[in-house]
Write a protein that holds these residues in place. Structure first.
Motif, PDB file in Angstrom:
ATOM      1  N   THR A 139      -3.925  -9.624  -5.219  1.00  0.00           N
ATOM      2  CA  THR A 139      -5.099  -9.773  -4.345  1.00  0.00           C
ATOM      3  C   THR A 139      -6.112  -8.663  -4.559  1.00  0.00           C
ATOM      4  O   THR A 139      -7.315  -8.872  -4.371  1.00  0.00           O
ATOM      5  CB  THR A 139      -4.678  -9.782  -2.865  1.00  0.00           C
ATOM      6  OG1 THR A 139      -4.121  -8.499  -2.524  1.00  0.00           O
ATOM      7  CG2 THR A 139      -3.664 -10.882  -2.604  1.00  0.00           C
ATOM      8  N   GLY A 140      -5.612  -7.472  -4.918  1.00  0.00           N
ATOM      9  CA  GLY A 140      -6.502  -6.333  -5.098  1.00  0.00           C
ATOM     10  C   GLY A 140      -7.120  -5.839  -3.813  1.00  0.00           C
ATOM     11  O   GLY A 140      -8.133  -5.139  -3.836  1.00  0.00           O
ATOM     12  N   GLU A 141      -6.504  -6.189  -2.671  1.00  0.00           N
ATOM     13  CA  GLU A 141      -7.058  -5.834  -1.368  1.00  0.00           C
ATOM     14  C   GLU A 141      -6.014  -5.201  -0.459  1.00  0.00           C
ATOM     15  O   GLU A 141      -4.814  -5.467  -0.600  1.00  0.00           O
ATOM     16  CB  GLU A 141      -7.601  -7.090  -0.661  1.00  0.00           C
ATOM     17  CG  GLU A 141      -8.761  -7.762  -1.340  1.00  0.00           C
ATOM     18  CD  GLU A 141      -9.229  -8.976  -0.563  1.00  0.00           C
ATOM     19  OE1 GLU A 141      -8.500  -9.432   0.349  1.00  0.00           O
ATOM     20  OE2 GLU A 141     -10.331  -9.474  -0.857  1.00  0.00           O
ATOM     21  N   HIS A 142      -6.511  -4.405   0.477  1.00  0.00           N
ATOM     22  CA  HIS A 142      -5.647  -3.951   1.565  1.00  0.00           C
ATOM     23  C   HIS A 142      -5.255  -5.169   2.409  1.00  0.00           C
ATOM     24  O   HIS A 142      -6.089  -6.049   2.649  1.00  0.00           O
ATOM     25  CB  HIS A 142      -6.375  -2.933   2.443  1.00  0.00           C
ATOM     26  CG  HIS A 142      -6.556  -1.595   1.818  1.00  0.00           C
ATOM     27  ND1 HIS A 142      -5.650  -0.569   1.950  1.00  0.00           N
ATOM     28  CD2 HIS A 142      -7.562  -1.112   1.033  1.00  0.00           C
ATOM     29  CE1 HIS A 142      -6.078   0.495   1.289  1.00  0.00           C
ATOM     30  NE2 HIS A 142      -7.228   0.193   0.721  1.00  0.00           N
ATOM     31  N   TRP A 176      -9.201  -0.378   6.679  1.00  0.00           N
ATOM     32  CA  TRP A 176      -9.573  -0.889   5.351  1.00  0.00           C
ATOM     33  C   TRP A 176      -9.090  -2.326   5.143  1.00  0.00           C
ATOM     34  O   TRP A 176      -9.167  -2.845   4.031  1.00  0.00           O
ATOM     35  CB  TRP A 176      -8.982   0.002   4.263  1.00  0.00           C
ATOM     36  CG  TRP A 176      -9.530   1.383   4.280  1.00  0.00           C
ATOM     37  CD1 TRP A 176     -10.746   1.807   3.826  1.00  0.00           C
ATOM     38  CD2 TRP A 176      -8.884   2.553   4.813  1.00  0.00           C
ATOM     39  NE1 TRP A 176     -10.896   3.162   4.027  1.00  0.00           N
ATOM     40  CE2 TRP A 176      -9.768   3.644   4.636  1.00  0.00           C
ATOM     41  CE3 TRP A 176      -7.641   2.798   5.410  1.00  0.00           C
ATOM     42  CZ2 TRP A 176      -9.454   4.938   5.035  1.00  0.00           C
ATOM     43  CZ3 TRP A 176      -7.323   4.081   5.807  1.00  0.00           C
ATOM     44  CH2 TRP A 176      -8.226   5.136   5.625  1.00  0.00           C
ATOM     45  N   ALA A 177      -8.585  -2.987   6.175  1.00  0.00           N
ATOM     46  CA  ALA A 177      -8.036  -4.336   6.034  1.00  0.00           C
ATOM     47  C   ALA A 177      -9.037  -5.263   5.348  1.00  0.00           C
ATOM     48  O   ALA A 177     -10.193  -5.371   5.764  1.00  0.00           O
ATOM     49  CB  ALA A 177      -7.660  -4.903   7.399  1.00  0.00           C
ATOM     50  N   GLY A 178      -8.599  -5.933   4.290  1.00  0.00           N
ATOM     51  CA  GLY A 178      -9.445  -6.864   3.565  1.00  0.00           C
ATOM     52  C   GLY A 178     -10.368  -6.224   2.551  1.00  0.00           C
ATOM     53  O   GLY A 178     -11.016  -6.933   1.770  1.00  0.00           O
ATOM     54  N   GLU A 179     -10.448  -4.896   2.528  1.00  0.00           N
ATOM     55  CA  GLU A 179     -11.314  -4.223   1.561  1.00  0.00           C
ATOM     56  C   GLU A 179     -10.594  -4.074   0.222  1.00  0.00           C
ATOM     57  O   GLU A 179      -9.365  -4.009   0.164  1.00  0.00           O
ATOM     58  CB  GLU A 179     -11.736  -2.844   2.078  1.00  0.00           C
ATOM     59  CG  GLU A 179     -12.643  -2.885   3.291  1.00  0.00           C
ATOM     60  CD  GLU A 179     -13.190  -1.515   3.646  1.00  0.00           C
ATOM     61  OE1 GLU A 179     -13.082  -0.597   2.802  1.00  0.00           O
ATOM     62  OE2 GLU A 179     -13.716  -1.369   4.761  1.00  0.00           O
ATOM     63  N   PRO A 180     -11.344  -3.993  -0.874  1.00  0.00           N
ATOM     64  CA  PRO A 180     -10.713  -3.820  -2.188  1.00  0.00           C
ATOM     65  C   PRO A 180      -9.926  -2.504  -2.263  1.00  0.00           C
ATOM     66  O   PRO A 180     -10.359  -1.487  -1.712  1.00  0.00           O
ATOM     67  CB  PRO A 180     -11.900  -3.809  -3.157  1.00  0.00           C
ATOM     68  CG  PRO A 180     -13.006  -4.496  -2.431  1.00  0.00           C
ATOM     69  CD  PRO A 180     -12.814  -4.156  -0.986  1.00  0.00           C
ATOM     70  N   LEU A 181      -8.805  -2.546  -2.936  1.00  0.00           N
ATOM     71  CA  LEU A 181      -8.063  -1.333  -3.212  1.00  0.00           C
ATOM     72  C   LEU A 181      -8.863  -0.439  -4.151  1.00  0.00           C
ATOM     73  O   LEU A 181      -9.652  -0.920  -4.967  1.00  0.00           O
ATOM     74  CB  LEU A 181      -6.718  -1.667  -3.859  1.00  0.00           C
ATOM     75  CG  LEU A 181      -5.713  -2.446  -3.011  1.00  0.00           C
ATOM     76  CD1 LEU A 181      -4.576  -2.961  -3.895  1.00  0.00           C
ATOM     77  CD2 LEU A 181      -5.161  -1.580  -1.891  1.00  0.00           C
ATOM     78  N   THR A 182      -8.666   0.841  -4.051  1.00  0.00           N
ATOM     79  CA  THR A 182      -9.330   1.755  -4.968  1.00  0.00           C
ATOM     80  C   THR A 182      -8.730   1.600  -6.365  1.00  0.00           C
ATOM     81  O   THR A 182      -7.609   1.110  -6.539  1.00  0.00           O
ATOM     82  CB  THR A 182      -9.169   3.208  -4.511  1.00  0.00           C
ATOM     83  OG1 THR A 182      -7.773   3.556  -4.547  1.00  0.00           O
ATOM     84  CG2 THR A 182      -9.708   3.409  -3.090  1.00  0.00           C
ATOM     85  N   ASP A 183      -9.480   2.033  -7.377  1.00  0.00           N
ATOM     86  CA  ASP A 183      -8.951   2.020  -8.742  1.00  0.00           C
ATOM     87  C   ASP A 183      -7.683   2.866  -8.826  1.00  0.00           C
ATOM     88  O   ASP A 183      -6.731   2.510  -9.534  1.00  0.00           O
ATOM     89  CB  ASP A 183      -9.999   2.556  -9.719  1.00  0.00           C
ATOM     90  CG  ASP A 183     -11.184   1.604  -9.885  1.00  0.00           C
ATOM     91  OD1 ASP A 183     -11.034   0.409  -9.539  1.00  0.00           O
ATOM     92  OD2 ASP A 183     -12.246   2.059 -10.350  1.00  0.00           O
ATOM     93  N   GLU A 184      -7.691   3.982  -8.106  1.00  0.00           N
ATOM     94  CA  GLU A 184      -6.506   4.847  -8.098  1.00  0.00           C
ATOM     95  C   GLU A 184      -5.301   4.087  -7.568  1.00  0.00           C
ATOM     96  O   GLU A 184      -4.221   4.120  -8.167  1.00  0.00           O
ATOM     97  CB  GLU A 184      -6.758   6.076  -7.228  1.00  0.00           C
ATOM     98  CG  GLU A 184      -5.532   6.982  -7.112  1.00  0.00           C
ATOM     99  CD  GLU A 184      -5.628   7.973  -5.968  1.00  0.00           C
ATOM    100  OE1 GLU A 184      -5.203   9.129  -6.158  1.00  0.00           O
ATOM    101  OE2 GLU A 184      -6.125   7.594  -4.885  1.00  0.00           O
ATOM    102  N   ALA A 185      -5.469   3.386  -6.450  1.00  0.00           N
ATOM    103  CA  ALA A 185      -4.356   2.667  -5.845  1.00  0.00           C
ATOM    104  C   ALA A 185      -3.833   1.574  -6.771  1.00  0.00           C
ATOM    105  O   ALA A 185      -2.621   1.374  -6.898  1.00  0.00           O
ATOM    106  CB  ALA A 185      -4.776   2.077  -4.506  1.00  0.00           C
TER     107      ALA A 185
END
Length: 288
Positions: free
Chosen positions: A270-273, A218-227
């Motif tokens: 960042t909101g990202e992994h 998931w590198a560079g992908e947006p974090l989930t709302d849960e996370a």
């Protein structure tokens, strides 16, 4: 005297009850787990007529690490458990710091794994019951995330993949928070009740970026709302003066605690992994 009652599978009894059992029970060494770089002892712990299996890692059995001169690995394992509990995800088995037959050490509930986590052989199709696999070609396939090409010998390569599984994704977030430098395949335990646990968190909380993991899918992908919600709550829990921050300060150094706060803040900003830093090998060795 009747035999001690065995606890049901994790999730039936409360985590607090298991913590009390691990912390106050009589610890009996059954044997040593081979293959570990540090002393890892399989034990039983009994208290109030209840008994469970557990792992005991005495501080005296730790091999010194040049890049972790402050504190000991046992305390880092307990700190990782506290962070995991604070997220509400329960990704680390109940873990306490206590005295044992060989002195102070980490004691953690033993988790019976169905053996789902592991890597398949070169050219194998991803196992629907597994979490990691090696596949031919350069495509991960539906339901899987690519990690890296692996040399399988004799000039052949295979693609290392992990399942696109929400449990693994939560664990990837936890690893980013605690700066886990050793997330191997063998450190993933899929319990028969469907829960996923991560173990072996001694190489964590360094002030420098040392994230080494097999969960880069998931590198560079947006974090989930849960996370994002979990991280926002965790940020409040580790603020100066908060009870969790006080407990963590007993286990890791002030600089390491400040680094945890900085990592959580960066993830929220960042909101990202995170992506591999490029300063260290991104995958631990050996990977399994």
């Amino acid at each position: 005297m009747p035999a001690p009652e065995r606890l049901p599978a994790p999730g039936v009894n409360t985590t607090g009850e298991r913590e009390v059992l691990l912390a106050k029970g009589e610890l009996t060494v059954v044997g040593r787990i081979s293959g570990a770089s540090n002393a890892v002892l399989l034990c039983t712990v009994e208290h109030g007529g209840t008994s469970i299996d557990c792992v005991y890692k005495p501080v005296k059995g730790e091999r010194p690490l040049w890049d972790f001169p402050d504190g000991n690995l046992a305390r880092r394992e307990v700190a990782a458990y506290l962070i995991s509990e604070a997220t509400g995800w329960g990704l680390v088995p109940p873990t306490v710091l206590r005295d044992g037959p060989y002195g102070e050490g980490m004691v953690q509930q033993w988790i019976d794994s169905g053996g789902a986590a592991g890597t398949g052989g070169s050219g194998s199709s991803p196992d629907a019951d597994g979490l990691l696999a090696l596949v031919d070609g350069e495509e991960a396939g539906e339901g899987w995330k690519p990690v890296a090409l692996a040399d399988t010998g004799e000039g052949r390569t295979a693609l290392l993949v992990h399942a696109d599984d929400p449990r693994l994704r939560r664990l990837a977030v936890l690893d980013a928070v605690i700066n886990n430098g050793d997330r191997k395949g063998g450190h993933l335990l899929a319990a028969p009740d469907g829960r996923l646990y991560g173990i072996d968190h001694g190489v964590t909380f360094h002030v420098e970026d040392k994230l080494r993991t097999l969960l880069w899918g998931w590198a560079g992908e947006p974090l989930t709302d849960e996370a994002r919600g979990v991280l926002a709550d965790l940020q409040r829990q580790i603020a100066a003066g908060a009870p969790l921050a006080t407990r963590l300060a007993e286990l890791i150094t002030p600089a390491e605690l400040a680094a945890v706060r900085a990592r959580v803040a960066r993830l929220l900003r960042t909101g990202e992994h995170p992506k591999p830093s490029g300063q260290w090998p991104s995958i631990p060795w050996p990977p399994v």
